[in-house]
Design an enzyme around this catalytic site. Structure first.
Site, PDB file in Angstrom:
ATOM      1  N   CYS A 186       5.461 -33.118   0.181  1.00 10.72           N
ATOM      2  CA  CYS A 186       4.567 -33.367   1.313  1.00 10.72           C
ATOM      3  C   CYS A 186       3.375 -34.207   0.878  1.00 10.72           C
ATOM      4  CB  CYS A 186       4.098 -32.037   1.902  1.00 10.72           C
ATOM      5  SG  CYS A 186       2.843 -32.205   3.180  1.00 10.72           S
ATOM      6  N   CYS A 229       0.068 -32.883   2.190  1.00  4.63           N
ATOM      7  CA  CYS A 229      -0.419 -31.700   1.473  1.00  4.63           C
ATOM      8  C   CYS A 229      -0.965 -32.054   0.096  1.00  4.63           C
ATOM      9  CB  CYS A 229       0.710 -30.684   1.300  1.00  4.63           C
ATOM     10  SG  CYS A 229       1.605 -30.282   2.814  1.00  4.63           S
ATOM     11  N   ASP A 230      -0.263 -32.908  -0.641  1.00  3.94           N
ATOM     12  CA  ASP A 230      -0.559 -33.096  -2.057  1.00  3.94           C
ATOM     13  C   ASP A 230      -0.920 -34.527  -2.457  1.00  3.94           C
ATOM     14  OD1 ASP A 230       0.094 -30.383  -2.493  1.00  3.94           O
ATOM     15  OD2 ASP A 230       2.223 -30.891  -2.559  1.00  3.94           O
TER      16      ASP A 230
END
Length: 296
Positions: free
Chosen positions: A131, A134-135
């Site tokens: 993701c 997300c990261d």
């Protein structure tokens, strides 16, 4: 803890939450069991452009809106981990309780597929990610690689490009399978390798690079994998009929077991999109309610 419901739903993604909205609005006592956060995989999508009625909406916002809509309709959200189901007793056993149902809807979705090569599992969260939203922030000014050629992969490229120093794409087929409209948005400086795949990960405690099947070695700091998903159906394999892990359903979302329905990406269907997951949820709720009240 022990509770009874008319319609019990496992999974709070778009399929499960839409099912909850329709079930609760029909008057059925409804609950959704979710182990993580409502929204499911849609939470990993930065922007969604193909949901009818929205020119553009962030995936997490869409997921949260569905969650609120389900609760407003009267559905209960239970945060718990399902460990087994018993069709003979009409029960679902979780880590913190047992729940009884008249009709069960499975909407557990899928999980990201990993690379399937040596050391890849060891690096998950430590160099291998699924993701960008997300990261991606961990790789500001660094070199990243995106694996895949579908919509998800191209979306990762578009999100990571303004953050990373460089983005490289490795796609094991000879062209992108993503929608042309988003492929055209890929920055010109993006390095793209079609028809090849990663065969080896370099690095010990952290990833330093990869070796491709064409022999080329590429230095990278992080890898974002977008090569499809695996159905979350392991606990149902001895209960329901599956097709390569996907739950077999008919046009009414009925499974091979009476009073058990399935909806969304966990089902064996050709198209797996947010809108089709929502459609599945509505269909499953409708026929589950009919089953309960005995309407043909």
């Amino acid at each position: 803890m022990s509770k009874s419901f008319d319609i019990l739903i496992i999974g709070a993604g778009p399929a499960g939450l839409t099912c909850a909205v329709y079930a609760a609005r029909s008057g059925a006592k409804t609950a959704v069991i979710e182990s993580l956060a409502p929204g499911g995989q849609v939470n990993l999508t930065p922007d969604v452009h193909n949901i009818p009625g929205f020119l553009e909406i962030a995936g997490p916002v869409f997921g949260q809106t569905l969650h609120e809509q389900a609760e407003k309709a009267g559905a209960e959200i239970i945060y718990d981990e399902v460990t087994s189901i018993d069709p003979k007793a009409n029960t679902v056993t979780c880590a913190d309780g047992v729940y009884k149902y008249k009709a069960l809807v499975i909407a557990t979705g899928c999980r990201p597929r990993n690379l399937g090569i040596e050391k890849c599992d060891d690096f998950v969260g430590m160099g291998i990610h699924f993701c960008g939203l997300c990261d991606g922030g961990f790789y500001k000014g660094k070199n990243v690689l995106v694996v895949g050629g579908g919509n998800h992969a191209v979306e990762e490229v578009l999100y990571l490009s303004p953050i990373a120093k460089s983005v490289t794409v490795v796609n094991d087929v000879d062209k992108f399978l993503a929608q042309e409209a988003i492929v055209k948005q890929i920055p010109k400086e993006t390095k793209i390798f079609h028809g090849t795949k990663i065969t080896k990960l370099n690095g010990d405690k952290k990833i330093t690079g990869v070796i491709l099947s064409n022999g080329k070695e590429i230095p990278v700091d992080g890898i974002f994998v977008a090569i499809g998903r695996v159905p979350n159906s392991d606990i149902f394999k001895d209960v329901l009929k599956l097709d390569k892990g996907f739950i077999i359903v008919d046009s009414e979302m009925r499974t091979s077991v009476k009073n058990i329905f399935a909806a969304g990406d966990v089902c064996n269907k050709a198209i797996k999109q947010i809108v089709t997951a929502c459609s599945d949820g509505a269909v499953a709720a409708t026929f589950a309610q009919k089953e309960i009240i005995g309407v043909k």
